[in-house]
Design an enzyme around this catalytic site. Sequence first.
Site, PDB file in Angstrom:
ATOM      1  N   SER A 190      -6.719 -12.189  37.339  1.00 11.23           N
ATOM      2  CA  SER A 190      -6.549 -11.131  36.353  1.00 11.23           C
ATOM      3  C   SER A 190      -7.675 -11.119  35.338  1.00 11.23           C
ATOM      4  O   SER A 190      -8.028 -12.156  34.763  1.00 11.23           O
ATOM      5  CB  SER A 190      -5.186 -11.310  35.671  1.00 11.23           C
ATOM      6  OG  SER A 190      -5.293 -11.242  34.279  1.00 11.23           O
ATOM      7  N   LYS A 191      -8.223  -9.940  35.153  1.00 13.42           N
ATOM      8  CA  LYS A 191      -9.320  -9.780  34.202  1.00 13.42           C
ATOM      9  C   LYS A 191      -8.821 -10.135  32.796  1.00 13.42           C
ATOM     10  O   LYS A 191      -9.531 -10.749  32.010  1.00 13.42           O
ATOM     11  CB  LYS A 191      -9.818  -8.334  34.271  1.00 13.42           C
ATOM     12  CG  LYS A 191     -10.762  -7.920  33.180  1.00 13.42           C
ATOM     13  CD  LYS A 191     -12.162  -8.456  33.358  1.00 13.42           C
ATOM     14  CE  LYS A 191     -13.009  -8.087  32.148  1.00 13.42           C
ATOM     15  NZ  LYS A 191     -14.214  -8.886  32.020  1.00 13.42           N
ATOM     16  N   ARG A 192      -7.580  -9.750  32.520  1.00 13.18           N
ATOM     17  CA  ARG A 192      -7.049 -10.024  31.179  1.00 13.18           C
ATOM     18  C   ARG A 192      -6.901 -11.511  30.923  1.00 13.18           C
ATOM     19  O   ARG A 192      -6.978 -11.965  29.801  1.00 13.18           O
ATOM     20  CB  ARG A 192      -5.718  -9.291  30.969  1.00 13.18           C
ATOM     21  CG  ARG A 192      -5.911  -8.015  30.136  1.00 13.18           C
ATOM     22  CD  ARG A 192      -4.671  -7.190  30.113  1.00 13.18           C
ATOM     23  NE  ARG A 192      -4.641  -6.278  31.256  1.00 13.18           N
ATOM     24  CZ  ARG A 192      -3.568  -5.630  31.668  1.00 13.18           C
ATOM     25  NH1 ARG A 192      -2.426  -5.813  31.063  1.00 13.18           N
ATOM     26  NH2 ARG A 192      -3.635  -4.822  32.694  1.00 13.18           N
ATOM     27  N   GLY A 249      -9.013 -13.558  31.831  1.00 12.28           N
ATOM     28  CA  GLY A 249     -10.369 -14.119  31.744  1.00 12.28           C
ATOM     29  C   GLY A 249     -11.094 -14.256  33.072  1.00 12.28           C
ATOM     30  O   GLY A 249     -12.213 -14.760  33.115  1.00 12.28           O
ATOM     31  N   ASP A 301     -18.862  -8.413  35.992  1.00 15.41           N
ATOM     32  CA  ASP A 301     -19.091  -9.759  35.416  1.00 15.41           C
ATOM     33  C   ASP A 301     -19.813 -10.637  36.437  1.00 15.41           C
ATOM     34  O   ASP A 301     -20.753 -11.349  36.116  1.00 15.41           O
ATOM     35  CB  ASP A 301     -17.763 -10.468  35.079  1.00 15.41           C
ATOM     36  CG  ASP A 301     -17.063  -9.858  33.869  1.00 15.41           C
ATOM     37  OD1 ASP A 301     -17.742  -9.197  33.060  1.00 15.41           O
ATOM     38  OD2 ASP A 301     -15.835 -10.037  33.752  1.00 15.41           O
TER      39      ASP A 301
END
Length: 487
Positions: free
Chosen positions: A255-257, A259, A265
């Site tokens: 999950s990007k949230r 991290g 990225d």
Amino acid sequence: MEREVRTRYEPSPTGYMHIGNLRTALYEYLIARKYGGKFILRIEDTDQERYVEGAVDVIYKTLKMAGITHDEGPDIGGEYGPYIQSERKHIYIEYAKKLVEMGEAYYCFCTKERLAKLKEEQEAAGSDSQKYDRHCLGLSKEEIKRNLENDVPYVIRQKMPDTGTTSFEDAVYGTITVENSQLDDQILIKSDGLPTYNFANVIDDHLMKITHVVRGNEYLSSTPKYNLLYKAFGWEIPTYIHVPLILKASGQKLSKRAGDPSFEDLVSMGYLVEAIINYVVLLGWSPGDNREIFSLKELESIFDINGINKAPAIFDMNKLNWFNGEYISKLSEDEFHEIAKPYYEGAIKNGSIDLKKVSRLLQPRTEVLTSIPANVDFFDSLPEYDRELYVHKKMKTTKEIALNSLNEALPVLEQITEWNEQNIHDSLFKLIEKLAIKNSQMLWPIRTAITGKAVSPGGAIEIADILGKDETLSRIKIGIEKLKNNG
Ligand code: GLU
């Protein structure tokens, strides 16, 4: 007649491309290419609370960066536009009203407060179902008319059947069956007049003639509700391809949230786009043999829906590093040098170092570009190091042997008039023969003295050549002092 294959990628404008999104986009794109069909980009922006400024541009940019080109979309148009859902508001309302007329949907005027209270009561009663209680299904025609005339806020809900089951075939998960009595009367049109994903995906997939729907398996359990809508309208159901979750090694969802890196990225972390694509396509798909390296072009013909697995895929950075290393090693020397150059800035300021030679050393040893600065900084200045570095069992080297080798090598190297790899090599190997020692007993101490590191890209001869004669000799002298002084 066979329908033309049409697939769609439907990202929400979140401001980044999650790895799961990249995989979905890839699969949709590959299916379209494989069957000579069309790949459509549609923006799912019906959640105004999650609106992110500039996020639609990020979608165009990341798709372009990945080399995934769409045939229709908001930026390039097409026959079935508009391709941004917020611009299709009137279409959804029109179809929702048709459902109301057919008795397949109904207006609901329940306030937020009533719904919250209902939820509280259901929880308190220990009910495992959190379904809407159909309070508004019983409203009379007059009541509904009056509410609408008085602008009472409303949503439109789908009316689920009370009995029976709904089944469908998923290309990956097989037959899925649910009891209709378990299905909630989900909201189709929200009080702001915009549709939910649950409604918009059906309307748009039909109107845009989508034949294959690829999406995360979190939608698997809602799909029967979508199929009831298709059935109500008498529309053809697309082929469903639900794909497994992508997990981290820890078992948590990627999950990007939390991290975890997004596609862009990874690119800025020094991963090559081709390597990322190659790795991501294998998260949940396999070609059926042991081959692992595929270009996007090759995938366009090889990709096959039957190769998609239902087991969760594990996103493993080490494996991605390996892919990246493979792609880096395949670059031409010049290509590698171009992408490595920015990583030398700051790490190698000494203008006399031949960076092309450094690139030649690094290319076969680099998996991730961001590791470059720490691997090359010793060219600029000899780091502080511990003399224990000279001790190496496999190299059969002790501090005494190292001191002796450096002492012997110094005058021999001093005599070289034309400093290049060949001459350094010949001089040192002549000396090794004369001293009757192992190669490593000469080369390890020199490598250590001139790099000051336990690991370096390349060995003593190549590195001495790049450092130049003066610097090599001065570092060897420092090594000798280090070994002499502390007993
Ligand atoms: N916006 C949804 C998502 O990103 C789309 C799901 C779909 O492709 O239908 O999960």
